[in-house]
Write a protein that holds these residues in place. Structure first.
Motif, PDB file in Angstrom:
ATOM      1  N   GLN A   3      30.109 -42.307   6.635  1.00 56.55           N
ATOM      2  CA  GLN A   3      28.799 -41.900   7.151  1.00 56.55           C
ATOM      3  C   GLN A   3      28.180 -43.073   7.888  1.00 56.55           C
ATOM      4  O   GLN A   3      27.835 -44.078   7.269  1.00 56.55           O
ATOM      5  CB  GLN A   3      27.893 -41.458   5.999  1.00 56.55           C
ATOM      6  CG  GLN A   3      26.550 -40.906   6.425  1.00 56.55           C
ATOM      7  CD  GLN A   3      26.650 -39.503   6.952  1.00 56.55           C
ATOM      8  OE1 GLN A   3      27.591 -38.763   6.648  1.00 56.55           O
ATOM      9  NE2 GLN A   3      25.700 -39.109   7.772  1.00 56.55           N
ATOM     10  N   ALA A   4      28.039 -42.924   9.200  1.00 55.76           N
ATOM     11  CA  ALA A   4      27.480 -43.999  10.016  1.00 55.76           C
ATOM     12  C   ALA A   4      26.031 -43.705  10.338  1.00 55.76           C
ATOM     13  O   ALA A   4      25.649 -42.549  10.525  1.00 55.76           O
ATOM     14  CB  ALA A   4      28.278 -44.144  11.304  1.00 55.76           C
ATOM     15  N   CYS A   5      25.239 -44.752  10.401  1.00 54.48           N
ATOM     16  CA  CYS A   5      23.832 -44.599  10.763  1.00 54.48           C
ATOM     17  C   CYS A   5      23.316 -45.924  11.286  1.00 54.48           C
ATOM     18  O   CYS A   5      23.991 -46.944  11.221  1.00 54.48           O
ATOM     19  CB  CYS A   5      23.011 -44.136   9.571  1.00 54.48           C
ATOM     20  SG  CYS A   5      22.954 -45.302   8.205  1.00 54.48           S
ATOM     21  N   GLY A   6      22.091 -45.896  11.805  1.00 51.67           N
ATOM     22  CA  GLY A   6      21.453 -47.119  12.261  1.00 51.67           C
ATOM     23  C   GLY A   6      21.239 -47.203  13.755  1.00 51.67           C
ATOM     24  O   GLY A   6      20.625 -48.153  14.240  1.00 51.67           O
ATOM     25  N   GLY A   7      21.745 -46.240  14.490  1.00 53.85           N
ATOM     26  CA  GLY A   7      21.561 -46.270  15.933  1.00 53.85           C
ATOM     27  C   GLY A   7      20.117 -46.018  16.319  1.00 53.85           C
ATOM     28  O   GLY A   7      19.286 -45.644  15.495  1.00 53.85           O
ATOM     29  N   ARG A  36      33.329 -47.652  20.137  1.00 47.27           N
ATOM     30  CA  ARG A  36      32.219 -47.069  20.875  1.00 47.27           C
ATOM     31  C   ARG A  36      32.717 -46.316  22.093  1.00 47.27           C
ATOM     32  O   ARG A  36      33.785 -46.612  22.619  1.00 47.27           O
ATOM     33  CB  ARG A  36      31.215 -48.146  21.303  1.00 47.27           C
ATOM     34  CG  ARG A  36      31.736 -49.137  22.327  1.00 47.27           C
ATOM     35  CD  ARG A  36      30.705 -50.232  22.555  1.00 47.27           C
ATOM     36  NE  ARG A  36      31.140 -51.191  23.570  1.00 47.27           N
ATOM     37  CZ  ARG A  36      30.474 -52.295  23.875  1.00 47.27           C
ATOM     38  NH1 ARG A  36      29.332 -52.593  23.236  1.00 47.27           N
ATOM     39  NH2 ARG A  36      30.936 -53.111  24.809  1.00 47.27           N
ATOM     40  N   GLN A  37      31.919 -45.353  22.491  1.00 47.25           N
ATOM     41  CA  GLN A  37      32.261 -44.564  23.666  1.00 47.25           C
ATOM     42  C   GLN A  37      31.014 -44.396  24.516  1.00 47.25           C
ATOM     43  O   GLN A  37      30.050 -43.739  24.092  1.00 47.25           O
ATOM     44  CB  GLN A  37      32.823 -43.197  23.279  1.00 47.25           C
ATOM     45  CG  GLN A  37      33.332 -42.400  24.451  1.00 47.25           C
ATOM     46  CD  GLN A  37      34.194 -41.234  24.028  1.00 47.25           C
ATOM     47  OE1 GLN A  37      34.225 -40.832  22.866  1.00 47.25           O
ATOM     48  NE2 GLN A  37      34.933 -40.681  24.963  1.00 47.25           N
ATOM     49  N   ALA A  38      31.055 -45.020  25.680  1.00 43.62           N
ATOM     50  CA  ALA A  38      29.953 -44.914  26.627  1.00 43.62           C
ATOM     51  C   ALA A  38      30.126 -43.641  27.450  1.00 43.62           C
ATOM     52  O   ALA A  38      31.235 -43.117  27.574  1.00 43.62           O
ATOM     53  CB  ALA A  38      29.927 -46.138  27.531  1.00 43.62           C
ATOM     54  N   VAL A  90      27.893 -44.257  22.073  1.00 41.72           N
ATOM     55  CA  VAL A  90      27.960 -43.710  20.729  1.00 41.72           C
ATOM     56  C   VAL A  90      28.928 -44.587  19.941  1.00 41.72           C
ATOM     57  O   VAL A  90      30.061 -44.811  20.387  1.00 41.72           O
ATOM     58  CB  VAL A  90      28.436 -42.248  20.729  1.00 41.72           C
ATOM     59  CG1 VAL A  90      28.553 -41.725  19.292  1.00 41.72           C
ATOM     60  CG2 VAL A  90      27.482 -41.369  21.533  1.00 41.72           C
ATOM     61  N   TYR A  91      28.487 -45.079  18.818  1.00 43.58           N
ATOM     62  CA  TYR A  91      29.294 -45.978  17.997  1.00 43.58           C
ATOM     63  C   TYR A  91      29.874 -45.196  16.816  1.00 43.58           C
ATOM     64  O   TYR A  91      29.155 -44.466  16.125  1.00 43.58           O
ATOM     65  CB  TYR A  91      28.445 -47.141  17.503  1.00 43.58           C
ATOM     66  CG  TYR A  91      28.184 -48.159  18.580  1.00 43.58           C
ATOM     67  CD1 TYR A  91      27.326 -47.882  19.646  1.00 43.58           C
ATOM     68  CD2 TYR A  91      28.820 -49.404  18.560  1.00 43.58           C
ATOM     69  CE1 TYR A  91      27.106 -48.809  20.656  1.00 43.58           C
ATOM     70  CE2 TYR A  91      28.604 -50.338  19.564  1.00 43.58           C
ATOM     71  CZ  TYR A  91      27.745 -50.034  20.610  1.00 43.58           C
ATOM     72  OH  TYR A  91      27.535 -50.947  21.614  1.00 43.58           O
ATOM     73  N   TYR A  92      31.178 -45.408  16.604  1.00 46.00           N
ATOM     74  CA  TYR A  92      31.899 -44.708  15.556  1.00 46.00           C
ATOM     75  C   TYR A  92      32.494 -45.703  14.574  1.00 46.00           C
ATOM     76  O   TYR A  92      33.038 -46.734  14.960  1.00 46.00           O
ATOM     77  CB  TYR A  92      33.029 -43.878  16.139  1.00 46.00           C
ATOM     78  CG  TYR A  92      32.602 -42.780  17.076  1.00 46.00           C
ATOM     79  CD1 TYR A  92      32.467 -43.022  18.441  1.00 46.00           C
ATOM     80  CD2 TYR A  92      32.346 -41.500  16.597  1.00 46.00           C
ATOM     81  CE1 TYR A  92      32.084 -42.012  19.308  1.00 46.00           C
ATOM     82  CE2 TYR A  92      31.958 -40.484  17.454  1.00 46.00           C
ATOM     83  CZ  TYR A  92      31.830 -40.740  18.800  1.00 46.00           C
ATOM     84  OH  TYR A  92      31.451 -39.733  19.654  1.00 46.00           O
ATOM     85  N   LEU A 113      24.209 -42.985  17.980  1.00 46.92           N
ATOM     86  CA  LEU A 113      23.915 -43.353  19.363  1.00 46.92           C
ATOM     87  C   LEU A 113      23.072 -44.620  19.441  1.00 46.92           C
ATOM     88  O   LEU A 113      22.029 -44.723  18.782  1.00 46.92           O
ATOM     89  CB  LEU A 113      23.182 -42.206  20.063  1.00 46.92           C
ATOM     90  CG  LEU A 113      22.727 -42.451  21.498  1.00 46.92           C
ATOM     91  CD1 LEU A 113      23.926 -42.701  22.414  1.00 46.92           C
ATOM     92  CD2 LEU A 113      21.909 -41.269  22.001  1.00 46.92           C
ATOM     93  N   VAL A 114      23.546 -45.545  20.248  1.00 52.93           N
ATOM     94  CA  VAL A 114      22.798 -46.769  20.542  1.00 52.93           C
ATOM     95  C   VAL A 114      22.442 -46.744  22.021  1.00 52.93           C
ATOM     96  O   VAL A 114      23.320 -46.618  22.874  1.00 52.93           O
ATOM     97  CB  VAL A 114      23.625 -48.017  20.219  1.00 52.93           C
ATOM     98  CG1 VAL A 114      22.908 -49.282  20.702  1.00 52.93           C
ATOM     99  CG2 VAL A 114      23.907 -48.096  18.726  1.00 52.93           C
ATOM    100  N   THR A 115      21.162 -46.856  22.312  1.00 51.54           N
ATOM    101  CA  THR A 115      20.696 -46.866  23.690  1.00 51.54           C
ATOM    102  C   THR A 115      19.929 -48.154  23.925  1.00 51.54           C
ATOM    103  O   THR A 115      18.970 -48.445  23.205  1.00 51.54           O
ATOM    104  CB  THR A 115      19.794 -45.664  23.991  1.00 51.54           C
ATOM    105  OG1 THR A 115      20.503 -44.449  23.688  1.00 51.54           O
ATOM    106  CG2 THR A 115      19.384 -45.644  25.449  1.00 51.54           C
ATOM    107  N   VAL A 116      20.378 -48.914  24.914  1.00 52.55           N
ATOM    108  CA  VAL A 116      19.729 -50.185  25.239  1.00 52.55           C
ATOM    109  C   VAL A 116      19.077 -50.043  26.603  1.00 52.55           C
ATOM    110  O   VAL A 116      19.746 -49.801  27.608  1.00 52.55           O
ATOM    111  CB  VAL A 116      20.740 -51.337  25.248  1.00 52.55           C
ATOM    112  CG1 VAL A 116      20.013 -52.661  25.487  1.00 52.55           C
ATOM    113  CG2 VAL A 116      21.514 -51.388  23.938  1.00 52.55           C
TER     114      VAL A 116
END
Length: 118
Positions: A3-7, A36-38, A90-92, A113-116
């Motif tokens: 279970q991933a989280c924190g984005g 990750r997949q951009a 999106v980070y996996y 999802l990480v958005t910068v």
């Protein structure tokens, strides 16, 4: 299993910490890591950590990202500093285990999802 989280959304230069919680002891995994997949791109390796703590990083994140593990919490973390718009993806979380037959089995967490922003 994972279970991933924190984005989230962060400005360039900022930091985020991703977490990957496993439903079993992470000692059972030979390798854990983050990919990750951009948008419009293929999934790529970001970093890995082995059961003995050895780490590996993609050149693009060396010196900015750090992977760590908390065995008591069965969790692997990805600390991301000095974030750049190019880190948007999106980070996996991924884990690998060698089964009794000697073959690798892979487990993926759902993406976060990480958005910068620039």
């Amino acid at each position: 299993q994972l279970q991933a989280c924190g984005g989230g959304l962060v400005q360039a230069g900022g930091s985020l910490r991703l977490s990957c919680a496993a439903s079993r002891s992470i000692f059972s995994f030979n390798v854990m890591g983050w990919y990750r997949q951009a948008p419009g791109k293929t999934r790529e390796l970001v970093t890995t950590i082995t059961s003995d703590g050895s780490t590996n990083y993609a050149d693009s994140v060396k010196g900015r990202f750090s992977i760590s593990r908390d065995n008591a919490k069965n969790t692997v973390y990805l600390q991301m500093n000095s974030l750049e718009p190019e880190d948007t993806a999106v980070y996996y979380c991924k884990a690998a285990i060698i089964n009794p037959k000697g073959a690798y089995e892979y487990y993926w967490g759902q993406g976060t999802l990480v958005t910068v922003s620039s």
